[in-house]
Design a protein around this motif. Structure first.
Motif, mmCIF file in Angstrom:
data_model
loop_
_atom_site.group_PDB
_atom_site.id
_atom_site.type_symbol
_atom_site.label_atom_id
_atom_site.label_comp_id
_atom_site.label_asym_id
_atom_site.label_seq_id
_atom_site.Cartn_x
_atom_site.Cartn_y
_atom_site.Cartn_z
ATOM 1 N N VAL A 33 0.521 -20.684 6.534
ATOM 2 C CA VAL A 33 2.124 -21.101 6.718
ATOM 3 C C VAL A 33 3.064 -20.605 7.749
ATOM 4 O O VAL A 33 2.934 -20.953 8.737
ATOM 5 C CB VAL A 33 2.809 -22.044 5.861
ATOM 6 C CG1 VAL A 33 4.216 -22.611 6.447
ATOM 7 C CG2 VAL A 33 1.524 -23.571 4.748
ATOM 8 N N ALA A 34 3.292 -19.146 7.168
ATOM 9 C CA ALA A 34 4.181 -18.025 7.583
ATOM 10 C C ALA A 34 3.631 -17.730 9.023
ATOM 11 O O ALA A 34 4.377 -17.677 9.998
ATOM 12 C CB ALA A 34 4.820 -17.254 6.584
ATOM 13 N N SER A 42 2.021 -8.503 11.481
ATOM 14 C CA SER A 42 2.132 -8.348 10.326
ATOM 15 C C SER A 42 1.364 -9.682 9.099
ATOM 16 O O SER A 42 0.888 -8.881 7.964
ATOM 17 C CB SER A 42 3.418 -7.837 9.842
ATOM 18 O OG SER A 42 3.687 -6.592 10.466
ATOM 19 N N MET A 43 2.135 -10.481 9.319
ATOM 20 C CA MET A 43 1.555 -11.348 8.501
ATOM 21 C C MET A 43 0.561 -11.576 8.700
ATOM 22 O O MET A 43 -0.269 -12.465 7.423
ATOM 23 C CB MET A 43 2.844 -12.650 8.913
ATOM 24 C CG MET A 43 2.885 -13.747 8.343
ATOM 25 S SD MET A 43 3.091 -13.571 6.138
ATOM 26 C CE MET A 43 4.795 -12.808 6.243
ATOM 27 N N LEU A 44 -0.643 -11.654 9.615
ATOM 28 C CA LEU A 44 -1.666 -12.031 10.117
ATOM 29 C C LEU A 44 -2.459 -11.000 8.658
ATOM 30 O O LEU A 44 -3.009 -10.937 8.682
ATOM 31 C CB LEU A 44 -2.201 -12.305 11.575
ATOM 32 C CG LEU A 44 -3.747 -12.704 11.977
ATOM 33 C CD1 LEU A 44 -4.092 -13.768 10.585
ATOM 34 C CD2 LEU A 44 -3.835 -11.926 13.310
ATOM 35 N N ALA A 45 -2.050 -10.008 9.133
ATOM 36 C CA ALA A 45 -2.572 -9.031 8.488
ATOM 37 C C ALA A 45 -2.515 -9.005 7.191
ATOM 38 O O ALA A 45 -3.282 -9.319 5.886
ATOM 39 C CB ALA A 45 -1.693 -7.355 8.559
ATOM 40 N N SER A 46 -1.361 -9.775 6.202
ATOM 41 C CA SER A 46 -1.083 -9.436 5.118
ATOM 42 C C SER A 46 -1.893 -11.014 4.961
ATOM 43 O O SER A 46 -2.218 -11.094 3.581
ATOM 44 C CB SER A 46 0.298 -10.254 5.038
ATOM 45 O OG SER A 46 0.502 -10.352 3.582
ATOM 46 N N LEU A 47 -1.581 -12.095 5.650
ATOM 47 C CA LEU A 47 -3.028 -13.365 4.938
ATOM 48 C C LEU A 47 -3.753 -12.703 5.004
ATOM 49 O O LEU A 47 -4.721 -13.247 4.152
ATOM 50 C CB LEU A 47 -2.503 -13.864 6.067
ATOM 51 C CG LEU A 47 -3.677 -15.069 6.634
ATOM 52 C CD1 LEU A 47 -3.378 -16.111 5.230
ATOM 53 C CD2 LEU A 47 -3.407 -16.389 7.076
ATOM 54 N N THR A 48 -4.860 -11.820 6.086
ATOM 55 C CA THR A 48 -5.888 -11.290 6.297
ATOM 56 C C THR A 48 -6.264 -10.782 4.714
ATOM 57 O O THR A 48 -7.668 -10.809 3.857
ATOM 58 C CB THR A 48 -6.205 -11.042 7.087
ATOM 59 O OG1 THR A 48 -6.281 -10.996 8.392
ATOM 60 C CG2 THR A 48 -8.216 -9.953 6.870
ATOM 61 N N ASP A 49 -5.256 -9.821 4.367
ATOM 62 C CA ASP A 49 -5.804 -9.067 3.183
ATOM 63 C C ASP A 49 -6.038 -10.181 1.836
ATOM 64 O O ASP A 49 -6.662 -9.870 0.688
ATOM 65 C CB ASP A 49 -4.457 -8.066 2.813
ATOM 66 C CG ASP A 49 -4.999 -6.592 1.854
ATOM 67 O OD1 ASP A 49 -5.754 -6.570 1.114
ATOM 68 O OD2 ASP A 49 -3.796 -7.303 0.925
ATOM 69 N N SER A 50 -4.418 -11.824 1.355
ATOM 70 C CA SER A 50 -4.944 -11.889 0.740
ATOM 71 C C SER A 50 -5.901 -12.965 1.521
ATOM 72 O O SER A 50 -6.797 -12.989 -0.222
ATOM 73 C CB SER A 50 -3.631 -12.697 1.060
ATOM 74 O OG SER A 50 -2.636 -12.721 1.053
ATOM 75 N N LEU A 51 -7.187 -12.924 1.940
ATOM 76 C CA LEU A 51 -8.130 -14.221 2.011
ATOM 77 C C LEU A 51 -8.730 -12.746 1.478
ATOM 78 O O LEU A 51 -9.990 -13.378 0.750
ATOM 79 C CB LEU A 51 -8.545 -13.707 3.164
ATOM 80 C CG LEU A 51 -7.709 -15.297 4.116
ATOM 81 C CD1 LEU A 51 -8.054 -15.560 5.349
ATOM 82 C CD2 LEU A 51 -7.916 -16.716 3.322
ATOM 83 N N GLY A 121 8.469 -16.574 7.836
ATOM 84 C CA GLY A 121 7.943 -15.073 6.618
ATOM 85 C C GLY A 121 8.743 -14.411 6.097
ATOM 86 O O GLY A 121 7.719 -13.600 5.258
ATOM 87 N N ILE A 122 9.691 -13.944 5.743
ATOM 88 C CA ILE A 122 10.932 -13.287 5.545
ATOM 89 C C ILE A 122 10.455 -13.444 4.538
ATOM 90 O O ILE A 122 10.699 -13.037 3.202
ATOM 91 C CB ILE A 122 11.761 -13.194 5.930
ATOM 92 C CG1 ILE A 122 12.037 -12.009 7.481
ATOM 93 C CG2 ILE A 122 13.083 -12.229 4.596
ATOM 94 C CD1 ILE A 122 13.198 -11.645 7.958
ATOM 95 N N TRP A 123 11.470 -14.874 4.035
ATOM 96 C CA TRP A 123 11.083 -15.729 2.584
ATOM 97 C C TRP A 123 9.579 -15.124 1.740
ATOM 98 O O TRP A 123 9.370 -15.886 0.704
ATOM 99 C CB TRP A 123 11.839 -17.480 2.936
ATOM 100 C CG TRP A 123 13.050 -16.755 2.862
ATOM 101 C CD1 TRP A 123 13.701 -17.698 3.796
ATOM 102 C CD2 TRP A 123 14.218 -16.303 2.460
ATOM 103 N NE1 TRP A 123 15.219 -16.910 3.856
ATOM 104 C CE2 TRP A 123 15.724 -16.648 2.515
ATOM 105 C CE3 TRP A 123 14.084 -15.656 0.468
ATOM 106 C CZ2 TRP A 123 16.481 -16.426 1.969
ATOM 107 C CZ3 TRP A 123 15.334 -16.136 0.203
ATOM 108 C CH2 TRP A 123 16.371 -16.202 0.855
ATOM 109 N N VAL A 124 9.062 -16.045 3.245
ATOM 110 C CA VAL A 124 6.787 -16.368 2.030
ATOM 111 C C VAL A 124 7.098 -15.050 1.541
ATOM 112 O O VAL A 124 6.171 -14.453 0.613
ATOM 113 C CB VAL A 124 5.834 -16.125 3.337
ATOM 114 C CG1 VAL A 124 4.738 -16.296 2.782
ATOM 115 C CG2 VAL A 124 6.402 -18.049 3.336
#
Length: 299
Positions: A33-34, A42-51, A121-124
């Protein structure tokens, strides 16, 4: 590292692996969502890492369910090596994701773009940090109790995730202040950190699959337990290895040449019992050698 009792091992590795899958699933939804609203690299990087974490955690869960199964007719030494196999698979997942993140981060550095809705993104990121801290507490206790390499590998993922989420938080704050290059730079730095962790995990998994010796303090403890009986004149050819939660120990003890077979058996049996009592759920084999034979052996 202590060897856990089987029931305790089973409880904690199952609980920790399920908590890991649940955490990764929640973070995937939040970060998706973020990223959709902010467009942050950076958020995509974090999302990819979570996947990748979710995939690795699922592999962990399945591998650990196999690893805790007792030995059977086709697997006389148990199924413990499913753990380092899972760790190796995790390392491959993480390393692959790090390469993708490097490429995306470099592209964002070369083509910087303003972010929208960076506040989401900051709150997520803050939410992800809090949730990850809770999971790490569970995993740390599970590793302390069980010594599981697969849970330790998963914990390393989420320790890196903690730093990753902090980095994303900093990048989003900087980007919201007009420093658009920060998003791409932090994405690359995160990817390099993740890649280093993957190589470290892979090396540890390979060492376990190659039956690396147990820790020096464990070997020393086995030697001390063996020599507690004064009838044991010495020991040699001590070999150890780990397979999941089971510690395998093999050694030769040196005895007087003129004692009876019954006495030799009883002494060896007592050695095995002392080691199993001190190192629960260990598999111990003790061979008896007459000291005269050892003394005249070549080399």
């Amino acid at each position: 590292m202590p060897t856990p009792v089987r029931s305790e091992y089973q409880f904690w590795v199952t609980w920790a692996s399920r908590a890991s899958v649940a955490t990764a699933s929640v973070l995937i939804v939040a970060k998706l969502v973020a990223w959709f609203y902010s467009g942050s690299a950076s958020m995509l990087a974090s999302l990819t890492d979570s996947l990748m974490d979710a995939a690795a955690s699922l592999i962990n869960l399945m591998a650990l369910r196999l690893a805790i199964q007792p030995a059977d007719d086709n697997h006389r030494f148990g199924h413990g090596k499913a753990e380092p196999l899972a760790t190796l698979a995790q390392a491959g997942f993480i390393l692959g994701s790090s390469f993708l993140l490097v490429f995306h981060g470099v592209d964002r550095i070369l083509k910087p773009a303003a972010l929208s809705h960076s506040g989401i993104g900051i709150w997520v990121s803050v939410f992800a940090i809090v949730l990850t801290l809770g999971l790490l507490y569970v995993q740390r206790h599970a590793v302390k109790v069980t010594g599981s390499t697969a849970i330790a590998a998963d914990a390393l993922h989420y320790r890196s995730d903690l730093l990753l989420n902090l980095a994303v938080l900093i990048a989003l704050v900087l980007a919201s202040k007009g420093f658009w290059w920060a998003d791409g730079v932090f994405s690359v730095l995160i990817a390099l950190y993740i890649g280093y962790g993957a190589v470290t995990l892979g090396y540890e998994a390979v060492q376990l699959l190659l039956d690396r010796e147990a820790e020096p303090e464990v070997r020393q403890q086995v030697e001390q337990l063996t020599l507690e009986d004064r009838r044991v004149l010495g020991l040699h050819d001590l070999r150890t290895r780990r397979s999941g939660h089971v510690l395998f120990v093999q050694l030769h003890i040196e005895l007087e040449s003129d004692i009876s077979l019954r006495d030799a058996h009883d002494i060896a049996d007592a050695v095995e019992q002392r080691i199993r009592a001190a190192l629960p759920d260990s598999d111990v084999i003790v061979h008896q050698d007459p000291q005269s034979v050892v003394a005249t052996a070549p080399g």
